[in-house]
Design a protein around this motif. Structure first.
Motif, PDB file in Angstrom:
ATOM      1  N   ALA A   4      58.057  70.895  -9.956  1.00 31.64           N
ATOM      2  CA  ALA A   4      59.405  70.572 -10.418  1.00 31.64           C
ATOM      3  C   ALA A   4      60.442  70.947  -9.366  1.00 31.64           C
ATOM      4  O   ALA A   4      61.396  70.202  -9.102  1.00 31.64           O
ATOM      5  N   LEU A   5      60.259  72.100  -8.720  1.00 36.65           N
ATOM      6  CA  LEU A   5      61.235  72.577  -7.738  1.00 36.65           C
ATOM      7  C   LEU A   5      61.341  71.662  -6.528  1.00 36.65           C
ATOM      8  O   LEU A   5      62.422  71.548  -5.916  1.00 36.65           O
ATOM      9  N   ILE A   6      60.245  71.010  -6.122  1.00 37.04           N
ATOM     10  CA  ILE A   6      60.308  70.198  -4.895  1.00 37.04           C
ATOM     11  C   ILE A   6      61.071  68.893  -5.088  1.00 37.04           C
ATOM     12  O   ILE A   6      61.349  68.187  -4.114  1.00 37.04           O
ATOM     13  N   ARG A   7      61.435  68.589  -6.334  1.00 30.21           N
ATOM     14  CA  ARG A   7      62.070  67.295  -6.594  1.00 30.21           C
ATOM     15  C   ARG A   7      63.549  67.254  -6.178  1.00 30.21           C
ATOM     16  O   ARG A   7      64.126  66.196  -6.036  1.00 30.21           O
ATOM     17  N   ARG A   8      64.144  68.441  -6.012  1.00 25.95           N
ATOM     18  CA  ARG A   8      65.525  68.440  -5.507  1.00 25.95           C
ATOM     19  C   ARG A   8      65.803  69.750  -4.801  1.00 25.95           C
ATOM     20  O   ARG A   8      64.968  70.657  -4.796  1.00 25.95           O
ATOM     21  N   GLU A   9      66.994  69.875  -4.225  1.00 26.06           N
ATOM     22  CA  GLU A   9      67.272  70.998  -3.337  1.00 26.06           C
ATOM     23  C   GLU A   9      67.219  72.330  -4.049  1.00 26.06           C
ATOM     24  O   GLU A   9      66.666  73.300  -3.529  1.00 26.06           O
TER      25      GLU A   9
END
Length: 253
Positions: A4-9
């Motif tokens: 989930a974290l890698i989907r946005r900054e």
């Protein structure tokens, strides 16, 4: 959570909880674990935010952690093997004088051991059969064993008490085993249930004289001397026993 974290900054804790579908009460524990393993970064502020570490770097760190864990396990296992090997080797020189005796109290375990003996018999299978009898449908293993032994010119002999003659299902079972190659004789009484295979394996019941009917302990003993004695006992009773037709005549059935 990392995916989930890698989907946005960056995310707040509440945002990543929704994105990853992780319960709010667990979100900080999971984020702390990611930060400790250097797979995520925490950015301080009025509301703290979190972001994922570069996937290539994250995977490199995961691999390094696994290698370190394996190295530790290898060092520990080597030390343990060095410490335990002498103890194990010393134990091989000691034997329990009763390790050839197995005590069975569970009816299912007794039935399974009986089936094992039938499967393992190669030359000879002798048995005393008295009430309560095994239901005919429950001894398909025995039928296969009889046929196999007879094909190999083995001996299969069974002694039954006269009680069988009053049970139509058991009579049919005896006749089926007879067609398969079992030799059967009948006697008025037998002291116990008994199976002797290949003059080495013995299984017999020891009815509890205090608990009464239904409470039975069985002993499985792999001992040629005992098996030899029990074979002699079987032979003595066999010589005095009669055929089914003679048994019917004697009791007037």
């Amino acid at each position: 959570m990392y995916l989930a974290l890698i989907r946005r900054e960056s995310y707040t804790a509440a945002e990543v909880a929704r994105a990853a579908d992780v319960p709010r009460q667990r979100i900080y524990d999971v984020l702390d674990a990611l930060v400790r393993r250097r797979l995520a970064l925490q950015h301080p502020g009025r509301v703290a935010t979190f972001s994922a570490v570069d996937p290539e770097l994250a995977l490199t760190r995961l691999m390094a952690q696994q290698r370190e864990a394996l190295d530790r396990m290898e060092r520990v296992s080597t030390s343990l093997a060095t410490a335990l090997l002498p103890i194990w080797s010393d134990g091989r020189s000691h034997s329990d004088p009763l390790d050839y005796i197995e005590v069975l109290r569970d009816p299912k375990a007794i039935s399974e051991r009986f089936a094992d003996i039938q499967d393992q018999a190669e030359h000879e299978l002798l048995s005393f059969n008295k009430p309560p009898f095994i239901a005919p449908t429950e001894n398909t293993t025995g039928m296969k064993a009889v046929r196999r032994l007879r094909r190999n010119h083995g001996i299969v002999r069974a002694l039954y008490t006269y009680d069988v003659l009053a049970d139509e299902a058991m009579i049919e079972n005896v006749e089926q085993f007879g067609r398969a190659g079992e030799e059967a004789r009948f006697t008025e009484r037998l002291p116990l249930k008994l199976v002797v295979a290949d003059a080495s394996m013995c299984l017999f019941d020891m009815p509890d004289p205090v608990a009464g009917t239904g409470a039975t302990t069985a002993l499985y003993i792999e001992h040629p001397a005992l098996a030899g004695c029990l074979r002699l006992a079987f032979s003595t009773v066999w010589e005095q026993a009669v055929t089914q037709a003679d048994a019917r005549t004697r009791i007037g059935v």
